[in-house]
Design a protein around this motif. Structure first.
Motif, PDB file in Angstrom:
ATOM      1  N   ILE A 129      -8.044  -0.250  -2.335  1.00 13.52           N
ATOM      2  CA  ILE A 129      -6.815   0.428  -1.940  1.00 13.52           C
ATOM      3  C   ILE A 129      -6.402   1.425  -3.016  1.00 13.52           C
ATOM      4  O   ILE A 129      -6.865   1.373  -4.157  1.00 13.52           O
ATOM      5  CB  ILE A 129      -5.663  -0.581  -1.720  1.00 13.52           C
ATOM      6  N   CYS A 130      -5.524   2.342  -2.652  1.00 12.20           N
ATOM      7  CA  CYS A 130      -4.937   3.276  -3.619  1.00 12.20           C
ATOM      8  C   CYS A 130      -4.029   2.497  -4.554  1.00 12.20           C
ATOM      9  O   CYS A 130      -3.185   1.709  -4.105  1.00 12.20           O
ATOM     10  CB  CYS A 130      -4.148   4.362  -2.875  1.00 12.20           C
ATOM     11  N   CYS A 133      -0.026   3.941  -3.832  1.00  8.46           N
ATOM     12  CA  CYS A 133       0.681   3.658  -2.567  1.00  8.46           C
ATOM     13  C   CYS A 133       0.230   2.359  -1.925  1.00  8.46           C
ATOM     14  O   CYS A 133       0.836   1.910  -0.947  1.00  8.46           O
ATOM     15  CB  CYS A 133       0.513   4.817  -1.588  1.00  8.46           C
ATOM     16  N   ARG A 134      -0.880   1.747  -2.479  1.00  9.40           N
ATOM     17  CA  ARG A 134      -1.380   0.455  -2.017  1.00  9.40           C
ATOM     18  C   ARG A 134      -1.917   0.493  -0.595  1.00  9.40           C
ATOM     19  O   ARG A 134      -2.086  -0.543   0.030  1.00  9.40           O
ATOM     20  CB  ARG A 134      -0.306  -0.633  -2.125  1.00  9.40           C
ATOM     21  N   GLN A 135      -2.197   1.659  -0.066  1.00 11.11           N
ATOM     22  CA  GLN A 135      -2.758   1.764   1.272  1.00 11.11           C
ATOM     23  C   GLN A 135      -4.287   1.702   1.198  1.00 11.11           C
ATOM     24  O   GLN A 135      -4.896   2.160   0.223  1.00 11.11           O
ATOM     25  CB  GLN A 135      -2.325   3.077   1.932  1.00 11.11           C
ATOM     26  N   CYS A 151      -5.822   7.624  -3.603  1.00  7.57           N
ATOM     27  CA  CYS A 151      -5.989   8.621  -2.546  1.00  7.57           C
ATOM     28  C   CYS A 151      -5.621   9.981  -3.143  1.00  7.57           C
ATOM     29  O   CYS A 151      -4.889  10.051  -4.146  1.00  7.57           O
ATOM     30  CB  CYS A 151      -5.133   8.286  -1.330  1.00  7.57           C
TER      31      CYS A 151
END
Length: 279
Positions: A129-130, A133-135, A151
């Motif tokens: 994940i990033c 932003c944790r996405q 990202c």
């Protein structure tokens, strides 16, 4: 078991009232059947008798009690297992021994679960994940900094430099001039706009100039040869009473001896060595 069969097919002894085993429609007493047909156990090497459960895998046989994980010794009966170099392992031991470890959490990526590969390392899908932003990154474009993945939008927001000229993000490369970042294509001569990256240049009033433009438009002219004084490469020049000379041009007007570092006299527009000036 007992049946209408009367004699052992091998030893010809009567089977009346005795247990026997059938093979290809022939009846054998238990001792004869075990000696003729019982499979040897891969673990204990003893025969798997007809009254024991025979567990088979890829042409090999085990007693039920011998069918265990080679590492932790837990029973593999009716359990998922894996084989490595003909050794049987439970899925947990196989994963600990041979499965990939997640680069982020260092835990095993279990067989059958989805893993992400990037730069020779593996991640759990949920760990890839990033870091801002944790996405999930999945297959999105990403940038790595200090072993952490971001990202592109988050990286630009957090870390990317913006070009001093165009104010856009510098994603790779770039040039630093006057403590400011520039795109290579934006770092150009203030006059002719020629790219200066990797070229010799001279700065004046916080602007960079190529050597030709600086010489034509900015450089002071030598009072002797009238050519521009650029001082490139640390070349020496002499300044006196609002006039400048190349070091090699700063000579006595009469005898042409170098006056660099020497006492000299002035007479009208002439600069003279001490000898010529005293004559």
């Amino acid at each position: 078991m007992t049946s209408s069969h009367t004699d052992c097919h091998f030893c010809l002894q009567s089977l009346r009232g005795r247990k026997y085993a059938l093979r290809e429609e022939n009846a054998y007493c238990v001792p004869c059947y075990d000696s003729l047909y019982a499979n040897p156990c891969e673990e204990c090497k003893q025969p798997i008798e007809c009254n024991s459960k025979d567990l088979a895998y890829k042409g090999r046989h085990w007693h039920e009690g011998c069918f265990r994980c080679a590492k932790c010794s837990r029973s593999l009966v009716e359990k998922p297992f894996a084989a490595k170099d003909e050794v049987l392992l439970c899925t947990e031991c196989y994963s600990d021994e041979y499965s990939s470890k997640c680069f982020h959490c260092q835990k095993t990526i279990m067989p059958g679960s989805r893993k992400m590969e990037f730069k020779g390392c593996s991640w759990h899908e949920s760990c890839f994940i990033c870091q801002y932003c944790r996405q999930p990154l999945g297959t999105k474009p990403l940038i790595t900094k200090d072993n952490e993945n971001y990202c592109v939008p988050c990286f630009e927001k957090q870390f990317a430099h913006r070009c001093y000229a165009c104010k856009k993000v510098i994603t790779s490369g770039g040039v630093t001039y006057d403590d400011q970042p520039w795109h290579k294509e934006c770092f150009v001569c203030a006059m002719c706009k020629t790219q200066l990256s990797g070229q010799r240049f001279i700065s004046k009033d916080e602007y960079p100039y190529c050597v030709d433009c600086f010489s034509k438009f900015c450089a002071k002219k030598c009072a002797a040869c009238k050519k521009p004084i650029t001082a490139l490469g640390g070349a020496k020049y002499i300044s006196f009473e609002q006039h400048q000379w190349h070091g090699e041009c700063f000579t006595c007007t009469k005898c042409s001896v170098s006056l660099v570092g020497q006492e000299f006299l002035t007479q009208q527009d002439d600069i003279l060595c001490h000898k010529c000036g005293s004559a």
